[in-house]
Motif scaffolding. Sequence first.
Motif, PDB file in Angstrom:
ATOM      1  N   SER A 183      13.233   7.335  -3.687  1.00  0.00           N
ATOM      2  CA  SER A 183      13.372   7.539  -2.240  1.00  0.00           C
ATOM      3  C   SER A 183      12.003   7.616  -1.566  1.00  0.00           C
ATOM      4  N   THR A 184      11.026   8.164  -2.270  1.00  0.00           N
ATOM      5  CA  THR A 184       9.668   8.220  -1.724  1.00  0.00           C
ATOM      6  C   THR A 184       9.079   6.824  -1.585  1.00  0.00           C
ATOM      7  N   LEU A 185       9.353   5.977  -2.569  1.00  0.00           N
ATOM      8  CA  LEU A 185       8.894   4.584  -2.487  1.00  0.00           C
ATOM      9  C   LEU A 185       9.412   3.923  -1.219  1.00  0.00           C
ATOM     10  N   TRP A 186      10.727   4.050  -0.963  1.00  0.00           N
ATOM     11  CA  TRP A 186      11.303   3.420   0.226  1.00  0.00           C
ATOM     12  C   TRP A 186      10.726   4.016   1.504  1.00  0.00           C
ATOM     13  N   ARG A 187      10.551   5.338   1.520  1.00  0.00           N
ATOM     14  CA  ARG A 187       9.996   5.982   2.717  1.00  0.00           C
ATOM     15  C   ARG A 187       8.608   5.438   3.036  1.00  0.00           C
ATOM     16  N   HIS A 188       7.766   5.337   2.034  1.00  0.00           N
ATOM     17  CA  HIS A 188       6.395   4.895   2.270  1.00  0.00           C
ATOM     18  C   HIS A 188       6.293   3.392   2.482  1.00  0.00           C
ATOM     19  N   ALA A 205       0.838  -1.197   0.000  1.00  0.00           N
ATOM     20  CA  ALA A 205       0.000   0.000   0.000  1.00  0.00           C
ATOM     21  C   ALA A 205       0.875   1.250   0.000  1.00  0.00           C
ATOM     22  N   GLY A 206       1.985   1.193   0.730  1.00  0.00           N
ATOM     23  CA  GLY A 206       2.910   2.328   0.767  1.00  0.00           C
ATOM     24  C   GLY A 206       3.517   2.597  -0.594  1.00  0.00           C
ATOM     25  N   ALA A 207       3.889   1.540  -1.290  1.00  0.00           N
ATOM     26  CA  ALA A 207       4.449   1.695  -2.633  1.00  0.00           C
ATOM     27  C   ALA A 207       3.410   2.300  -3.575  1.00  0.00           C
ATOM     28  N   THR A 208       2.171   1.842  -3.454  1.00  0.00           N
ATOM     29  CA  THR A 208       1.087   2.365  -4.287  1.00  0.00           C
ATOM     30  C   THR A 208       0.874   3.852  -4.014  1.00  0.00           C
ATOM     31  N   GLU A 209       0.863   4.200  -2.735  1.00  0.00           N
ATOM     32  CA  GLU A 209       0.652   5.585  -2.312  1.00  0.00           C
ATOM     33  C   GLU A 209       1.734   6.525  -2.849  1.00  0.00           C
ATOM     34  N   SER A 210       2.952   6.017  -2.954  1.00  0.00           N
ATOM     35  CA  SER A 210       4.096   6.843  -3.363  1.00  0.00           C
ATOM     36  C   SER A 210       3.890   7.502  -4.719  1.00  0.00           C
ATOM     37  N   PHE A 211       3.287   6.773  -5.653  1.00  0.00           N
ATOM     38  CA  PHE A 211       3.101   7.316  -6.996  1.00  0.00           C
ATOM     39  C   PHE A 211       2.141   8.506  -7.006  1.00  0.00           C
ATOM     40  N   VAL A 212       1.270   8.565  -5.995  1.00  0.00           N
ATOM     41  CA  VAL A 212       0.328   9.674  -5.898  1.00  0.00           C
ATOM     42  C   VAL A 212       0.987  10.906  -5.290  1.00  0.00           C
ATOM     43  N   VAL A 226       4.389  11.874  -4.847  1.00  0.00           N
ATOM     44  CA  VAL A 226       5.702  12.438  -5.213  1.00  0.00           C
ATOM     45  C   VAL A 226       5.641  13.892  -5.695  1.00  0.00           C
ATOM     46  N   PRO A 227       4.797  14.255  -6.666  1.00  0.00           N
ATOM     47  CA  PRO A 227       4.794  15.654  -7.116  1.00  0.00           C
ATOM     48  C   PRO A 227       4.457  16.635  -5.995  1.00  0.00           C
ATOM     49  N   PHE A 228       3.483  16.264  -5.155  1.00  0.00           N
ATOM     50  CA  PHE A 228       3.085  17.134  -4.051  1.00  0.00           C
ATOM     51  C   PHE A 228       4.204  17.260  -3.013  1.00  0.00           C
ATOM     52  N   GLU A 229       4.870  16.148  -2.724  1.00  0.00           N
ATOM     53  CA  GLU A 229       5.978  16.162  -1.771  1.00  0.00           C
ATOM     54  C   GLU A 229       7.113  17.042  -2.281  1.00  0.00           C
ATOM     55  N   LEU A 230       7.406  16.922  -3.568  1.00  0.00           N
ATOM     56  CA  LEU A 230       8.477  17.715  -4.173  1.00  0.00           C
ATOM     57  C   LEU A 230       8.174  19.207  -4.053  1.00  0.00           C
ATOM     58  N   ILE A 231       6.947  19.585  -4.381  1.00  0.00           N
ATOM     59  CA  ILE A 231       6.547  20.990  -4.283  1.00  0.00           C
ATOM     60  C   ILE A 231       6.595  21.469  -2.838  1.00  0.00           C
ATOM     61  N   LYS A 232       6.123  20.641  -1.917  1.00  0.00           N
ATOM     62  CA  LYS A 232       6.115  21.007  -0.500  1.00  0.00           C
ATOM     63  C   LYS A 232       7.526  21.247   0.026  1.00  0.00           C
ATOM     64  N   ILE A 233       8.460  20.348  -0.312  1.00  0.00           N
ATOM     65  CA  ILE A 233       9.845  20.477   0.145  1.00  0.00           C
ATOM     66  C   ILE A 233      10.459  21.765  -0.382  1.00  0.00           C
ATOM     67  N   ARG A 234      10.212  22.079  -1.662  1.00  0.00           N
ATOM     68  CA  ARG A 234      10.770  23.290  -2.256  1.00  0.00           C
ATOM     69  C   ARG A 234      10.214  24.549  -1.569  1.00  0.00           C
ATOM     70  N   LEU A 235       8.961  24.494  -1.117  1.00  0.00           N
ATOM     71  CA  LEU A 235       8.355  25.650  -0.459  1.00  0.00           C
ATOM     72  C   LEU A 235       8.778  25.772   1.005  1.00  0.00           C
ATOM     73  N   THR A 249      12.449   7.202   9.132  1.00  0.00           N
ATOM     74  CA  THR A 249      13.069   8.528   9.202  1.00  0.00           C
ATOM     75  C   THR A 249      14.347   8.661   8.370  1.00  0.00           C
ATOM     76  N   PRO A 250      15.290   7.698   8.408  1.00  0.00           N
ATOM     77  CA  PRO A 250      16.480   7.841   7.558  1.00  0.00           C
ATOM     78  C   PRO A 250      16.130   7.995   6.074  1.00  0.00           C
ATOM     79  N   PHE A 251      15.114   7.291   5.623  1.00  0.00           N
ATOM     80  CA  PHE A 251      14.698   7.380   4.224  1.00  0.00           C
ATOM     81  C   PHE A 251      14.043   8.735   3.949  1.00  0.00           C
ATOM     82  N   ASP A 252      13.363   9.278   4.947  1.00  0.00           N
ATOM     83  CA  ASP A 252      12.746  10.589   4.808  1.00  0.00           C
ATOM     84  C   ASP A 252      13.804  11.684   4.728  1.00  0.00           C
TER      85      ASP A 252
END
Length: 287
Positions: free
Chosen positions: A163-168, A113-120, A122-131, A215-218
Amino acid sequence: MSEKPLPFIYQFISGAVAGVSEILVMYPLDVVKTRQQLDSTNAYKGTIQSIKKIVAEEGFSRLYKGISAPILMEAPKRATKFAANDEWGKFYKRVFDVPVMNQSLAVLTGATAGATESFVVVPFELIKIRLQDKTTKFNGMADVTKDIIKNHGVLGLYKGLESTLWRHIWWNAGYFGLIFQVRGLMPKPKTSTEKTLIDLTCGSIGGTFGTIMNTPFDVVKSRIQAGTTTKYVWTYPSLVTVAKEEGFGALYKGFIPKVLRLGPGGGILLVVFTTCMDFFRGIHYKE
């Protein structure tokens, strides 16, 4: 579990409501967590100190900088998390011919389920980190999105997917796996209040354990997506780089605000999700 199954749409809506509820309560801790993970100078040393520093230097509103991305993300993210967990659980029980969920399947289901969630997400996480980065030059989601597409194309929005896949995978495996274990040790609830308390306890413990695992993956995901250096590209080599250059403890930068968010946050998620599912179950089977 003995609850009657519900169609996918009810799982999706329940997960969405749970996700938005959690993010509205816990978002400032996510900002602090990201700052600590991106900080190689130890300027953000403690959770309270970091909050005070951000408010003093940048204003209170900065604690909610970038919240539009996770708000838009939380509905599909959490909806996908819980719906995928339920659907993958059904799939694995059929594949392995197991009538009821067990500990091993709970971990496998959570990881998938975590791997599935990752594909949804990633773009939002990337934007959030940049902001959330203190050095950000962007004013909002639109600015970040335009910049990424202009310089890297649409696929640039998926920077950090691995990296998002591993985190989730690690968080969901720990979260759902431990929820299953702890629930098995709990007495059967006799009232709705007892059920809520058990869900809150199981979800908080599961969220804490998942956070310890991921956390290390995050940390490396945040650095990969921040895009300020090219030395962080792939997850496991980046783990080695951080540990070698900054010490093993650096892999747990941002752990306190992260666990403060995702421990209780995991409880909030589970309580709101199960409450919504119970509500929809009452409606669906009354029709």
